[in-house]
Design a protein around this motif. Structure first.
Motif, PDB file in Angstrom:
ATOM      1  N   UNK A 217       0.837  -1.201   0.000  1.00 24.93           N
ATOM      2  CA  UNK A 217       0.000   0.000   0.000  1.00 24.93           C
ATOM      3  C   UNK A 217       0.873   1.253   0.000  1.00 24.93           C
ATOM      4  N   UNK A 218       1.889   1.274   0.869  1.00 23.85           N
ATOM      5  CA  UNK A 218       2.800   2.419   0.924  1.00 23.85           C
ATOM      6  C   UNK A 218       3.491   2.631  -0.415  1.00 23.85           C
ATOM      7  N   UNK A 219       3.945   1.537  -1.022  1.00 24.89           N
ATOM      8  CA  UNK A 219       4.633   1.625  -2.304  1.00 24.89           C
ATOM      9  C   UNK A 219       3.697   2.143  -3.396  1.00 24.89           C
ATOM     10  N   UNK A 220       2.464   1.637  -3.416  1.00 17.82           N
ATOM     11  CA  UNK A 220       1.501   2.055  -4.438  1.00 17.82           C
ATOM     12  C   UNK A 220       1.117   3.525  -4.273  1.00 17.82           C
ATOM     13  N   UNK A 221       1.001   3.986  -3.026  1.00 22.94           N
ATOM     14  CA  UNK A 221       0.683   5.399  -2.785  1.00 22.94           C
ATOM     15  C   UNK A 221       1.807   6.290  -3.293  1.00 22.94           C
ATOM     16  N   UNK A 222       3.044   5.901  -3.013  1.00 27.30           N
ATOM     17  CA  UNK A 222       4.198   6.687  -3.468  1.00 27.30           C
ATOM     18  C   UNK A 222       4.255   6.724  -4.993  1.00 27.30           C
ATOM     19  N   UNK A 223       4.042   5.562  -5.629  1.00 31.34           N
ATOM     20  CA  UNK A 223       4.043   5.520  -7.093  1.00 31.34           C
ATOM     21  C   UNK A 223       2.889   6.345  -7.666  1.00 31.34           C
TER      22      UNK A 223
END
Length: 251
Positions: free
Chosen positions: A21-27
């Motif tokens: 989730x954190x990675x997808x938000x950053x992307x």
């Protein structure tokens, strides 16, 4: 259903979900900056709708790609060789998307700083972009960012339900942040150049990754965070200067 219950009871699955989730938000930040800049050039009554459509397209593309995970994985197999570098379909898409971002960011920066008298890009009475054209450009970058997002998700977890939840969470954050971010950019014209510089950097990163040169995302986002902090200090300094000027005029 049983498999979902097994996943829900697995602590490792929760850790993978939180990380993804954190990675997808950053992307999604990259995608959101582009959508905000493009939609701010539309007539005011079309901007919010265009942002919702752009983010909705991002969600549809991500979910559609998740339904073809096996095909997405095969996109990483080399299909052509350029200058001795084997390139896959994913690489070619990243390179094309990167080139589009570099072209678009350079063009918008030129329009922002061109000293010749041209229509004001911030004047909402003189839209510089058609509605269909804006949606088309958003769709192109949504596709690029969606493929990068799903390939990242596939590399982090083999569980499709976790990927779906992470994508839904990230797009929800994008939807909530879209209007505040676009309004902030509109209210602070100098931020537009900063955001366009981010897009230029992201475009070059996509091109580099397409040619096999891995650029750690941490470096990119650290540079972006530092630039935002510097611009924040500049904005505070400008406001303090305006207040001092106002006080002197009052006296």
């Amino acid at each position: 259903m049983d498999s979902l219950l097994v996943l829900a009871a697995d602590p490792a699955a929760w850790v993978a979900l939180a990380t993804l989730v954190a990675m997808e938000v950053v992307l999604g930040i990259d995608n959101l900056i582009f959508i905000s800049i493009i939609t701010n050039k539309l007539p005011e009554h079309q901007q919010a709708r265009a942002r919702r459509i752009g983010i909705g397209l991002a969600l549809i593309l991500r979910l559609a790609l998740l339904g073809t995970v096996a095909i997405i994985v095969r996109l990483t197999s080399p299909v052509i060789e350029v200058f001795g570098i084997p390139l896959s379909w994913r690489d070619l898409i990243l390179i094309a998307g990167g080139l589009f971002l570099v072209w678009k960011a350079t063009k918008e920066i030129h329009h922002s700083v061109d000293p010749t008298p041209t229509p004001d890009m911030f004047d909402q009475r003189k839209p510089q972009l058609g509605y269909t054209s804006a949606i088309g450009q958003i769709l192109v970058l949504d596709l690029v960012f969606s493929i990068d997002s799903i390939v990242t998700a596939v590399g982090m977890t083999p569980h499709v339900p976790i990927m779906v939840i992470a994508v839904l969470a990230a797009v929800t954050v994008m939807l909530l942040a879209a209007d505040p971010l676009a309004n902030f950019i509109k209210a602070n014209p100098t931020v537009v150049i900063l955001a366009l510089s981010f897009l230029l950097m992201i475009g070059m990163t996509l091109i580099a990754e397409g040619f096999g040169a891995h650029v750690p995302k941490g470096y990119i986002y650290a540079a972006m965070a530092f630039s935002v902090a510097v611009e924040g200090l500049n904005m505070m300094a400008r406001r303090a200067s305006q207040r001092r000027g106002g006080n002197k005029a009052a006296h």
